[in-house]
Design a protein around this motif. Structure first.
Motif, mmCIF file in Angstrom:
data_model
loop_
_atom_site.group_PDB
_atom_site.id
_atom_site.type_symbol
_atom_site.label_atom_id
_atom_site.label_comp_id
_atom_site.label_asym_id
_atom_site.label_seq_id
_atom_site.Cartn_x
_atom_site.Cartn_y
_atom_site.Cartn_z
ATOM 1 N N ILE A 14 0.321 -1.193 -0.108
ATOM 2 C CA ILE A 14 -0.360 -0.170 0.678
ATOM 3 C C ILE A 14 0.677 1.150 0.008
ATOM 4 O O ILE A 14 0.705 2.449 -0.537
ATOM 5 N N VAL A 17 3.331 0.909 -3.385
ATOM 6 C CA VAL A 17 3.209 0.463 -4.754
ATOM 7 C C VAL A 17 2.039 1.643 -4.782
ATOM 8 O O VAL A 17 2.159 2.538 -5.964
ATOM 9 N N GLY A 18 0.720 2.064 -4.219
ATOM 10 C CA GLY A 18 -0.116 2.852 -4.214
ATOM 11 C C GLY A 18 0.806 4.388 -4.908
ATOM 12 O O GLY A 18 0.213 4.646 -5.873
ATOM 13 N N PRO A 19 1.738 4.711 -4.436
ATOM 14 C CA PRO A 19 2.372 6.187 -4.680
ATOM 15 C C PRO A 19 3.071 5.682 -5.669
ATOM 16 O O PRO A 19 3.265 6.463 -6.893
ATOM 17 N N THR A 21 1.855 3.985 -8.727
ATOM 18 C CA THR A 21 0.978 3.539 -8.969
ATOM 19 C C THR A 21 0.039 5.322 -9.501
ATOM 20 O O THR A 21 -0.130 5.271 -10.626
ATOM 21 N N VAL A 22 0.131 5.637 -8.472
ATOM 22 C CA VAL A 22 -0.564 7.628 -8.896
ATOM 23 C C VAL A 22 -0.008 8.345 -9.416
ATOM 24 O O VAL A 22 -0.444 9.148 -10.033
ATOM 25 N N CYS A 52 8.244 8.166 -7.726
ATOM 26 C CA CYS A 52 7.944 7.415 -8.842
ATOM 27 C C CYS A 52 9.617 6.451 -8.469
ATOM 28 O O CYS A 52 9.298 5.283 -8.999
ATOM 29 N N TYR A 55 9.895 5.751 -4.905
ATOM 30 C CA TYR A 55 9.289 4.818 -4.145
ATOM 31 C C TYR A 55 9.206 3.023 -5.134
ATOM 32 O O TYR A 55 8.977 1.811 -4.377
ATOM 33 N N ASN A 140 -0.331 -0.316 -14.625
ATOM 34 C CA ASN A 140 -0.969 -0.431 -13.174
ATOM 35 C C ASN A 140 -1.474 -1.547 -13.668
ATOM 36 O O ASN A 140 -2.090 -2.319 -12.916
ATOM 37 N N TRP A 143 -0.093 -4.319 -11.659
ATOM 38 C CA TRP A 143 0.181 -4.941 -9.830
ATOM 39 C C TRP A 143 -1.532 -5.429 -9.918
ATOM 40 O O TRP A 143 -2.212 -5.491 -8.856
ATOM 41 N N ALA A 144 -2.958 -4.545 -11.030
ATOM 42 C CA ALA A 144 -4.470 -4.887 -10.139
ATOM 43 C C ALA A 144 -4.025 -6.645 -10.451
ATOM 44 O O ALA A 144 -5.037 -7.294 -9.557
ATOM 45 N N THR A 147 -3.073 -7.865 -7.461
ATOM 46 C CA THR A 147 -4.179 -7.732 -6.214
ATOM 47 C C THR A 147 -5.253 -8.663 -5.997
ATOM 48 O O THR A 147 -4.911 -9.337 -5.088
#
Length: 160
Positions: A14, A17-19, A21-22, A52, A55, A140, A143-144, A147
């Motif tokens: 979270i 990887v979250g930052p 992807t955003v 990017c 992270y 992205n 990664w989805a 998940t």
């Protein structure tokens, strides 16, 4: 110990990887704004690129704790985990070999006034941002998929 490893693995995913992807998703439209004219977009673009890169390095802890968790759970040979590992490796390659270098070239090109395209002009610069957006979308989606495999896996206790 397994619960601890799993908790660290999920939190790392979270937080790391979250930052990425955003920030990676925000980079192409911000680059298009920067190509359109001067303003604060250049500063935002540099910040997104830095997020990017930083992270992406921090994200290395995700598979490290993932392997430790899988070993403790005794699932290292399970198909869903092997597929997840392959998809994670592919996502890492896409990020390291395509997304980050393209972001860097576009940022340098904006600094030099050619949109990251070696003097080919703004139209090509906009095309570069479209290609970057596509590659970022692939990153992205990978990664989805990972998940989903982590949540809905064969033999899981979720009953799915």
């Amino acid at each position: 110990m397994t619960k601890f490893l799993l908790a660290v693995h999920v939190l790392a995913a979270i937080v790391a990887v979250g930052p990425v992807t955003v920030a990676a998703s925000l980079f192409p439209p911000t680059a298009r704004k920067a190509l359109a004219g001067p303003g604060a977009s250049r500063h935002h673009l540099a910040l997104l690129y830095r997020v990017c890169r930083v992270y992406a390095v921090v994200g290395v802890v995700v598979p490290v704790f993932g392997f430790a968790t899988a070993r403790n759970m005794g699932v290292l040979g399970d198909t869903w985990l092997i597929v997840s590992i392959v998809l994670t490796a592919l996502a890492a390659v896409v990020l390291a070999a395509l997304v980050l270098p393209w972001q860097g070239r576009i940022l340098e090109g904006i600094d030099e006034g050619d949109g990251g395209n070696g003097g080919h002009g703004g139209t090509v610069g906009e095309r570069a941002t479209v290609r970057l957006a596509m590659v970022t979308g692939v990153f992205n989606l990978l990664w989805a998929a990972v998940t989903v495999l982590m949540i809905v896996r064969p033999g899981s206790t979720t009953g799915a």
